[in-house]
Motif scaffolding. Structure first.
Motif: not given
Length: 425
Positions: A350-357, A372-381, A412-420
């Motif tokens: 479980l990762i905060e969206g503000s985490a730096n890529i 491109g974007p610097r944060t996980l939030n920006g990458l998804i958007l 705000k928060r993103v979940k990276i699933m097992p196996g991925q």
């Protein structure tokens, strides 16, 4: 040769084979040397290293000397072997001598000495350099004549011997050297060296605190609000602005504000502005290695990043750049990457969206795009081209992600699933 006994001819043939092996081994040993280790030893005063470095300063002459000696010896050995063959076996001796000598030269004068020289280049080169240096002086006219012919032929082909590689390493080559150092350099030190080399590939925007997260005080706020913000500040310096962050008026040291607080007569907006330092501005796109030098040259530790229109984009400090080299400081107020990642019972993260890529890639060995974007939030958007709803699953750059929480128009928060956890596709 008819008056020379067969025993003497055999002895002479063996001596010539030994000399041929010496030249073959010397050539391989000289060429297989680690030039940087050689230069280091020469600078330390190692006599053998100095001799070898001098010989290698003109590799065309060294190779010419070795090949002249090797070919003369081999030709003479061939002539003697032919005479011996004819004495022992008559006319058939020529063929027998040719076959036998080829096998003996190949095994004892080529493969064996060259293999030993490749395994122990320092020992072979330092020892052989004594005789090679003497031969270079004795045979220099012949070496000069032969090299003159070969260099003239190379010029006809458009090649110039003087333009040989100067031994300097590029950044990528130096990275390879550091990576292959193994136990010679501790892993921690290797990481630091590689981080220094990577500074030129990272810009200030990759590390900056975004403008919406900059600790700043509007000097036009009411006095009680300003005092409250100063009293509760967790930062050493605060940006002062008028109405909008783009109207910066100074950079205030919080300890200076505390000093003014001690004297109520001096504690006012005017004195706060007077105590503030001049703002140091940094153009966006500045590489970190350049900015590190600019911080040193200008005696600065913090700066505001501006775009081509002069608008504030973010803030970066000297400590941010140092952390890029040595890792996060324990005294850092900003959340660390470990605090932004929460392992789940099912093995997911479980990762905060503000985490730096870039930090995610370095820490987890991922391959998320950093251009491109610097944060996980920006990458998804950027991938969705829209503000998503919660509980939405999306595959970004080969990684399966589940958006857990969205608020204030941000993921705000993103979940990276097992196996991925490794890049796919």
């Amino acid at each position: 040769m008819e008056d020379v006994s067969t025993g003497i001819l055999f002895s002479l043939l063996i001596l010539l084979l030994v000399i041929s092996g010496y030249f073959s081994g010397s050539e391989t040993g000289m060429m297989a040397l680690n030039r940087y280790k050689l230069r280091h030893l020469a600078n330390q005063g190692h006599k053998g290293a100095k001799r070898v470095e001098k010989l290698l300063s003109r590799p065309d002459r060294l190779i010419g000397l070795i090949l002249i000696g090797n070919n003369l010896v081999n030709i003479l050995a061939s002539a003697i072997a032919t005479i011996l063959g004819m004495r022992l076996y008559g006319d058939m001796g020529v063929a027998i001598a040719t076959g036998a000598l080829t096998l003996v030269v190949l095994v004892f004068a080529e493969v064996t000495p060259k293999t030993l020289a490749a395994l122990y280049p320092e020992r072979v080169s330092y020892a052989s350099s004594v005789l090679l240096q003497l031969l270079m002086k004795l045979l220099y006219p012949l070496v000069w004549f032969v090299n003159g012919i070969t260099n003239g032929f190379l010029r006809l082909l458009g090649l110039r011997v003087g333009n040989h590689h100067d031994g300097k390493l590029s950044s990528d080559e130096l990275r390879t050297v550091v990576n292959e150092a193994g136990g010679l350099i501790p892993r921690r030190h290797q990481d630091m060296l590689l981080s220094i080399l990577d500074l030129e590939n990272v810009t200030v925007e990759d590390l900056m605190v975004p403008r919406n997260e900059i600790a700043a005080i509007n000097i036009n706020d009411d006095w009680k609000s300003i005092v409250r913000q100063l009293s509760h500040s967790a930062h050493g310096r605060i940006v002062l602005f008028r109405d909008t962050i783009d109207e910066v008026v100074g950079m205030l040291r919080v300890r200076e504000a505390y000093r003014l607080m001690m004297d109520k007569n001096d504690f006012s907006k005017e004195n706060l502005l007077r105590a503030a330092d001049e703002v140091y501005f940094i153009p966006e796109g500045t590489p970190l290695n350049i900015q590190l030098i600019k911080f040193q040259r200008n005696k600065q530790r913090i700066g505001l990043i501006v775009d081509e229109y002069g608008d504030i984009q973010g803030l970066i400090t000297l400590e941010d750049i140092l952390e890029e080299i040595v890792g996060e400081f324990t005294t850092s107020i900003s959340p660390t990457l470990a605090e932004e990642i929460t392992p789940q019972n099912d093995g997911s993260l479980l990762i905060e969206g503000s985490a730096n890529i870039r930090d995610l890639n370095k820490s987890l060995n991922w391959g998320l795009p950093t251009d491109g974007p610097r944060t996980l939030n920006g990458l998804i958007l950027e991938h969705l081209e829209d503000i998503p709803d919660s509980q939405l699953s999306v595959k970004v750059a080969g990684y399966q992600m589940e958006i857990v929480e969205v608020s204030d128009n941000m993921v705000k928060r993103v979940k990276i699933m097992p196996g991925q956890l490794q890049k796919t596709g």
